[in-house]
Scaffold this motif. Structure first.
Motif, PDB file in Angstrom:
ATOM      1  N   UNK A  70       8.081 -27.369 -15.020  1.00  0.00           N
ATOM      2  CA  UNK A  70       7.237 -26.034 -15.726  1.00  0.00           C
ATOM      3  C   UNK A  70       7.987 -24.851 -15.113  1.00  0.00           C
ATOM      4  N   UNK A  71       8.523 -24.506 -14.347  1.00  0.00           N
ATOM      5  CA  UNK A  71       9.063 -23.459 -13.607  1.00  0.00           C
ATOM      6  C   UNK A  71      10.147 -22.709 -14.721  1.00  0.00           C
ATOM      7  N   UNK A  72      10.817 -23.533 -15.528  1.00  0.00           N
ATOM      8  CA  UNK A  72      11.752 -22.955 -16.421  1.00  0.00           C
ATOM      9  C   UNK A  72      10.867 -22.343 -17.456  1.00  0.00           C
ATOM     10  N   UNK A  73       9.952 -23.134 -18.034  1.00  0.00           N
ATOM     11  CA  UNK A  73       9.160 -22.601 -19.266  1.00  0.00           C
ATOM     12  C   UNK A  73       8.241 -21.328 -18.782  1.00  0.00           C
ATOM     13  N   UNK A  74       7.867 -21.439 -17.484  1.00  0.00           N
ATOM     14  CA  UNK A  74       7.144 -20.273 -16.982  1.00  0.00           C
ATOM     15  C   UNK A  74       7.836 -19.010 -16.788  1.00  0.00           C
ATOM     16  N   UNK A  75       9.147 -19.035 -16.117  1.00  0.00           N
ATOM     17  CA  UNK A  75      10.095 -17.900 -15.957  1.00  0.00           C
ATOM     18  C   UNK A  75      10.412 -17.262 -17.289  1.00  0.00           C
ATOM     19  N   UNK A  76      10.604 -18.313 -18.387  1.00  0.00           N
ATOM     20  CA  UNK A  76      10.975 -17.584 -19.707  1.00  0.00           C
ATOM     21  C   UNK A  76       9.774 -17.142 -20.386  1.00  0.00           C
TER      22      UNK A  76
ATOM     23  N   UNK B 155       0.700  -1.355  -0.107  1.00  0.00           N
ATOM     24  CA  UNK B 155       0.175  -0.083   0.074  1.00  0.00           C
ATOM     25  C   UNK B 155       1.022   1.212   0.083  1.00  0.00           C
ATOM     26  N   UNK B 156       1.912   1.069   0.537  1.00  0.00           N
ATOM     27  CA  UNK B 156       3.016   2.416   0.510  1.00  0.00           C
ATOM     28  C   UNK B 156       3.688   2.604  -0.768  1.00  0.00           C
ATOM     29  N   UNK B 157       3.842   1.508  -1.491  1.00  0.00           N
ATOM     30  CA  UNK B 157       4.231   1.426  -2.930  1.00  0.00           C
ATOM     31  C   UNK B 157       3.190   2.160  -3.929  1.00  0.00           C
ATOM     32  N   UNK B 158       2.102   2.222  -3.429  1.00  0.00           N
ATOM     33  CA  UNK B 158       1.062   2.458  -4.487  1.00  0.00           C
ATOM     34  C   UNK B 158       0.968   3.919  -4.962  1.00  0.00           C
ATOM     35  N   UNK B 159       1.349   4.671  -4.156  1.00  0.00           N
ATOM     36  CA  UNK B 159       1.506   6.395  -4.528  1.00  0.00           C
ATOM     37  C   UNK B 159       2.602   6.616  -5.632  1.00  0.00           C
ATOM     38  N   UNK B 160       3.608   5.692  -5.629  1.00  0.00           N
ATOM     39  CA  UNK B 160       4.792   5.926  -6.471  1.00  0.00           C
ATOM     40  C   UNK B 160       4.499   4.980  -7.919  1.00  0.00           C
ATOM     41  N   UNK B 161       3.691   3.940  -7.619  1.00  0.00           N
ATOM     42  CA  UNK B 161       3.738   2.976  -8.985  1.00  0.00           C
ATOM     43  C   UNK B 161       2.570   2.367  -9.046  1.00  0.00           C
ATOM     44  N   UNK B 162       1.895   2.271 -10.116  1.00  0.00           N
ATOM     45  CA  UNK B 162       0.502   1.556 -10.433  1.00  0.00           C
ATOM     46  C   UNK B 162       0.991  -0.039 -10.250  1.00  0.00           C
ATOM     47  N   UNK B 163       0.121  -0.906  -9.681  1.00  0.00           N
ATOM     48  CA  UNK B 163       0.514  -2.253  -9.306  1.00  0.00           C
ATOM     49  C   UNK B 163      -0.529  -3.058 -10.005  1.00  0.00           C
ATOM     50  N   UNK B 164       0.118  -4.246 -10.928  1.00  0.00           N
ATOM     51  CA  UNK B 164      -0.764  -5.200 -11.294  1.00  0.00           C
ATOM     52  C   UNK B 164      -0.379  -6.461 -10.765  1.00  0.00           C
ATOM     53  N   UNK B 165      -1.140  -7.266 -10.491  1.00  0.00           N
ATOM     54  CA  UNK B 165      -1.029  -8.654  -9.909  1.00  0.00           C
ATOM     55  C   UNK B 165      -1.681  -9.603 -10.736  1.00  0.00           C
ATOM     56  N   UNK B 166      -0.614 -10.582 -11.389  1.00  0.00           N
ATOM     57  CA  UNK B 166      -0.999 -11.327 -12.610  1.00  0.00           C
ATOM     58  C   UNK B 166      -1.096 -12.986 -12.078  1.00  0.00           C
ATOM     59  N   UNK B 167      -2.087 -13.393 -12.003  1.00  0.00           N
ATOM     60  CA  UNK B 167      -1.948 -14.884 -11.344  1.00  0.00           C
ATOM     61  C   UNK B 167      -1.942 -16.057 -12.424  1.00  0.00           C
ATOM     62  N   UNK B 168      -0.946 -16.701 -12.113  1.00  0.00           N
ATOM     63  CA  UNK B 168      -0.751 -18.027 -13.018  1.00  0.00           C
ATOM     64  C   UNK B 168      -1.202 -19.310 -12.189  1.00  0.00           C
ATOM     65  N   UNK B 169      -1.572 -20.293 -13.040  1.00  0.00           N
ATOM     66  CA  UNK B 169      -2.004 -21.422 -12.347  1.00  0.00           C
ATOM     67  C   UNK B 169      -0.822 -22.047 -11.282  1.00  0.00           C
ATOM     68  N   UNK B 170      -1.265 -22.484 -10.158  1.00  0.00           N
ATOM     69  CA  UNK B 170      -0.363 -23.128  -9.283  1.00  0.00           C
ATOM     70  C   UNK B 170       0.578 -24.301  -9.914  1.00  0.00           C
ATOM     71  N   UNK B 171      -0.082 -25.000 -10.893  1.00  0.00           N
ATOM     72  CA  UNK B 171       0.652 -26.193 -11.394  1.00  0.00           C
ATOM     73  C   UNK B 171       1.994 -25.704 -12.190  1.00  0.00           C
ATOM     74  N   UNK B 172       1.953 -24.584 -12.799  1.00  0.00           N
ATOM     75  CA  UNK B 172       3.044 -24.170 -13.416  1.00  0.00           C
ATOM     76  C   UNK B 172       4.249 -23.744 -12.521  1.00  0.00           C
ATOM     77  N   UNK B 173       3.964 -23.709 -11.213  1.00  0.00           N
ATOM     78  CA  UNK B 173       5.208 -23.230 -10.396  1.00  0.00           C
ATOM     79  C   UNK B 173       5.997 -24.583  -9.830  1.00  0.00           C
ATOM     80  N   UNK B 174       5.757 -25.662 -10.393  1.00  0.00           N
ATOM     81  CA  UNK B 174       6.671 -26.684  -9.868  1.00  0.00           C
ATOM     82  C   UNK B 174       7.466 -27.210 -10.964  1.00  0.00           C
ATOM     83  N   UNK B 175       8.575 -27.856 -10.851  1.00  0.00           N
ATOM     84  CA  UNK B 175       9.357 -28.288 -11.948  1.00  0.00           C
ATOM     85  C   UNK B 175       8.844 -29.432 -12.887  1.00  0.00           C
TER      86      UNK B 175
END
Length: 198
Positions: free
Chosen positions: A105-111, A83-103
């Motif tokens: 898949x994480x390398x493909x996800x990060x790229x 909340x203290x960041x928001x006066x200085x930057x617009x904030x977007x939170x993009x949610x990806x499926x949990x299944x992509x956060x495991x090996x």
């Protein structure tokens, strides 16, 4: 799948850009308690130092884009420091499926998310800087980078030290005990602190 669809239309996942002047896109890929802890305790507070986001806000529109899991999204939404960041930057939170956060898949996800971040920056005519969720930024980091931009630099390579995390964060916590307060540490002092924990 989700990654292919995201890469095809990355701008559809973030709010429209509104400023007519200069723009900055700062993507952060983060999930897991350890990285979210570091982000909340050190990374975001250090970005609030006067020479970082507050300075960059005066140079144009700043957009922080967090890519995370559903659990990470909930955690981010509840962080007082965000909340203290928001006066200085617009904030977007993009949610990806949990299944992509495991090996593996994480390398493909990060790229894919790095490519999509560059696509967002290009489509919005923005400069961009990838931010890791477990980095402490010196108090003039973004100011210095923006000076390089104004001098004509198109690419800036930013090296960093790989540290013994536990000892470094323990010492830093003594200097910065409050989670939701600004962490302002000079480049010289930060390097000295880091060298004690290489």
């Amino acid at each position: 799948d989700w990654l292919q669809l995201f890469l095809q239309e990355p701008l559809s996942h973030v709010a429209p850009f509104t400023a007519l002047g200069h723009r900055f896109v700062l993507p952060v890929i983060v999930w897991g308690d350890s990285y979210l802890d570091s982000l909340e305790q050190f990374t975001l507070p250090s970005l609030l130092a006067p020479g970082n986001l507050p300075y960059l806000k005066g140079s144009g529109e700043v957009r922080l884009i967090f890519f995370t899991t559903p659990a990470g999204s909930q955690r981010l939404a509840g962080m007082p420091i965000l909340q203290k960041v928001r006066p200085f930057a617009s904030v977007d939170i993009v949610t990806f499926p949990e299944a992509l956060s495991v090996r593996p898949e994480i390398y493909k996800l990060m790229s894919t998310l790095h490519l999509a971040s560059m696509a967002i920056a290009k489509a919005s005519h923005s400069d961009f800087l990838f931010l890791a969720p477990d980095v402490v930024f010196a108090s003039t980091f973004l100011h210095t980078l923006d000076q390089r931009r104004q001098q004509g630099a198109e690419v800036v390579f930013v090296p960093g030290l790989i540290l013994q995390k536990e000892g470094f964060e323990e010492e830093l916590s003594q200097l910065h005990p409050e989670l939701d307060q600004v962490l302002s540490i000079s480049p010289r002092d930060l390097v000295a602190l880091g060298l004690r924990h290489v």
